[in-house]
Design a protein around this motif. Structure first.
Motif, PDB file in Angstrom:
ATOM      1  N   UNK A 193      -3.628   5.938   0.230  1.00  0.00           N
ATOM      2  CA  UNK A 193      -2.748   7.082   0.533  1.00  0.00           C
ATOM      3  C   UNK A 193      -3.344   7.915   1.667  1.00  0.00           C
ATOM      4  N   UNK A 194      -4.657   8.127   1.644  1.00  0.00           N
ATOM      5  CA  UNK A 194      -5.292   8.883   2.742  1.00  0.00           C
ATOM      6  C   UNK A 194      -5.100   8.134   4.061  1.00  0.00           C
ATOM      7  N   UNK A 195      -5.236   6.813   4.018  1.00  0.00           N
ATOM      8  CA  UNK A 195      -5.038   5.996   5.226  1.00  0.00           C
ATOM      9  C   UNK A 195      -3.607   6.164   5.751  1.00  0.00           C
ATOM     10  N   UNK A 196      -2.628   6.089   4.849  1.00  0.00           N
ATOM     11  CA  UNK A 196      -1.223   6.159   5.275  1.00  0.00           C
ATOM     12  C   UNK A 196      -0.894   7.507   5.886  1.00  0.00           C
ATOM     13  N   UNK A 197      -1.502   8.572   5.357  1.00  0.00           N
ATOM     14  CA  UNK A 197      -1.292   9.892   5.953  1.00  0.00           C
ATOM     15  C   UNK A 197      -1.829   9.906   7.378  1.00  0.00           C
ATOM     16  N   UNK A 198      -3.015   9.318   7.567  1.00  0.00           N
ATOM     17  CA  UNK A 198      -3.604   9.260   8.913  1.00  0.00           C
ATOM     18  C   UNK A 198      -2.746   8.442   9.866  1.00  0.00           C
ATOM     19  N   UNK A 199      -2.102   7.405   9.319  1.00  0.00           N
ATOM     20  CA  UNK A 199      -1.289   6.530  10.158  1.00  0.00           C
ATOM     21  C   UNK A 199       0.040   7.165  10.561  1.00  0.00           C
ATOM     22  N   UNK A 200       0.366   8.279   9.957  1.00  0.00           N
ATOM     23  CA  UNK A 200       1.629   8.932  10.314  1.00  0.00           C
ATOM     24  C   UNK A 200       2.768   8.666   9.359  1.00  0.00           C
ATOM     25  N   UNK A 201       2.457   8.149   8.171  1.00  0.00           N
ATOM     26  CA  UNK A 201       3.510   7.932   7.171  1.00  0.00           C
ATOM     27  C   UNK A 201       3.856   9.219   6.436  1.00  0.00           C
ATOM     28  N   UNK A 202       5.081   9.291   5.960  1.00  0.00           N
ATOM     29  CA  UNK A 202       5.535  10.430   5.159  1.00  0.00           C
ATOM     30  C   UNK A 202       5.936  10.037   3.736  1.00  0.00           C
ATOM     31  N   UNK A 203       6.397   8.783   3.584  1.00  0.00           N
ATOM     32  CA  UNK A 203       6.762   8.262   2.254  1.00  0.00           C
ATOM     33  C   UNK A 203       6.178   6.857   2.143  1.00  0.00           C
ATOM     34  N   UNK A 204       5.968   6.422   0.899  1.00  0.00           N
ATOM     35  CA  UNK A 204       5.472   5.054   0.700  1.00  0.00           C
ATOM     36  C   UNK A 204       6.244   4.399  -0.438  1.00  0.00           C
ATOM     37  N   UNK A 205       6.567   3.114  -0.230  1.00  0.00           N
ATOM     38  CA  UNK A 205       7.296   2.375  -1.249  1.00  0.00           C
ATOM     39  C   UNK A 205       7.139   0.879  -1.045  1.00  0.00           C
ATOM     40  N   UNK A 206       7.990   0.127  -1.738  1.00  0.00           N
ATOM     41  CA  UNK A 206       7.848  -1.342  -1.766  1.00  0.00           C
ATOM     42  C   UNK A 206       9.134  -2.050  -1.369  1.00  0.00           C
ATOM     43  N   UNK A 207       9.970  -1.400  -0.599  1.00  0.00           N
ATOM     44  CA  UNK A 207      11.259  -2.027  -0.258  1.00  0.00           C
ATOM     45  C   UNK A 207      11.690  -1.629   1.146  1.00  0.00           C
ATOM     46  N   UNK A 208      12.942  -1.812   1.437  1.00  0.00           N
ATOM     47  CA  UNK A 208      13.690  -1.237   2.570  1.00  0.00           C
ATOM     48  C   UNK A 208      13.359  -1.824   3.944  1.00  0.00           C
ATOM     49  N   UNK A 209      12.073  -1.956   4.305  1.00  0.00           N
ATOM     50  CA  UNK A 209      11.762  -2.299   5.698  1.00  0.00           C
ATOM     51  C   UNK A 209      12.261  -3.698   6.078  1.00  0.00           C
ATOM     52  N   UNK A 210      12.131  -4.653   5.169  1.00  0.00           N
ATOM     53  CA  UNK A 210      12.553  -6.022   5.511  1.00  0.00           C
ATOM     54  C   UNK A 210      14.073  -6.083   5.609  1.00  0.00           C
TER      55      UNK A 210
END
Ligand code: HPA
Length: 267
Positions: A193-210
């Motif tokens: 989660x700390x990594x994703x914040x640094x990367x510029x993410x705002x939400x995290x999940x397991x779907x949608x992108x594909x």
């Protein structure tokens, strides 16, 4: 991507046409975890087709993920395909299975796709439980891609600016954010989660992108909306579980239903 997957989607679209007696559909909505209770607000149900009756679809394995396509007539007389449930990459059925619904919708004439999901919030400073957030862009960390071959697909505007502007007319207070997808089914570690914040993410999940990538390949205009079910995600100190995600969906169904019903007639 093999041609077989596109052929299978055409066959599913043909089966959908004959099961519903309708020739074409205007919009498709994929209802993610927690969004199924909001589906009732979209319009009048014309018919329902179980996934098991359509080529290439499987009944979803996860509780709360539905398992049918509902055909809905909106108040303005549009026909929407409402997917009550989706296939996730973590189910192990492969990437073609994950995007089969989107390809079927495209083959059935749909030009606009609404993707919804439940997500962990990476910005607990500004996000509350039950907040809807418009997806402005994504980071695909699933390690998968639905497209195989040498055709390069532009992804500079996966989530349509035009559609986001229309939604902002309905609800100017809606935040926008970058959705990050992992394969799952594990929730994220605090370090991730700390990594994703640094990367510029705002939400995290397991779907949608594909699904969004497959939709862009098919030329669909895409709107994405996350429901923040757990602000802080793995940093909150609270263990996560799927039942809580569904509970937030039930609690916010009325608000999300109003948003979707206003949206489908304007898209
Ligand atoms: N992480 C991944 N997927 C999720 C979460 C989360 O925190 N909440 C709901 N879906």
């Amino acid at each position: 991507m093999t041609n077989d997957a596109y052929t299978l989607a055409s066959e599913a679209a043909a089966a959908l046409r004959s099961a519903t007696g309708l020739d074409t559909f205007d919009v498709a909505l994929v209802m993610g975890s927690g969004w199924v209770p909001a589906a009732d607000a979209i319009g009048e149900t014309v018919s329902e087709v179980p996934f098991t009756g359509l080529p290439g679809f499987r009944a979803p394995a996860v509780a709360g993920h539905g398992g049918k396509i509902r055909v809905v007539r909106t108040p303005e007389g549009r026909h929407a395909l409402v997917f009550l449930g989706r296939t996730h990459l973590y189910e192990g059925l492969g990437v073609d299975a994950v995007v089969h619904g989107v390809r079927t919708a495209a083959a059935a004439g749909v030009r606009t796709l609404v993707l919804t999901n439940a997500a962990g919030g990476l910005r607990p400073e500004t996000q509350n439980v039950g907040d809807p957030v418009l997806i402005s862009d994504h980071i695909n960390l699933t390690g998968a891609n639905p497209i195989t071959g040498t055709t390069f697909i532009d992804l500079t505007e996966v989530y349509s600016r035009r559609l986001r502007a229309l939604i902002h007319e309905i609800d100017p207070s809606l935040a926008e954010g970058v959705y990050v997808a992992f394969r799952g089914p594990t929730y994220e570690t605090p370090a991730e989660i700390r990594m994703l914040r640094t990367l510029g993410g705002d939400m995290v999940g397991m779907s949608t992108v594909l699904e969004a990538i497959a939709a862009r390949e098919a030329g669909l205009e895409v709107l994405g909306v996350s429901l923040v079910t757990n602000p802080g995600a793995g940093l909150s100190g609270e263990p996560l579980n799927h039942e809580e995600v569904l509970e937030v969906g039930r609690a916010t169904a009325a608000r999300m239903g109003v948003l979707l019903s206003k949206a489908v007639d304007r898209l």
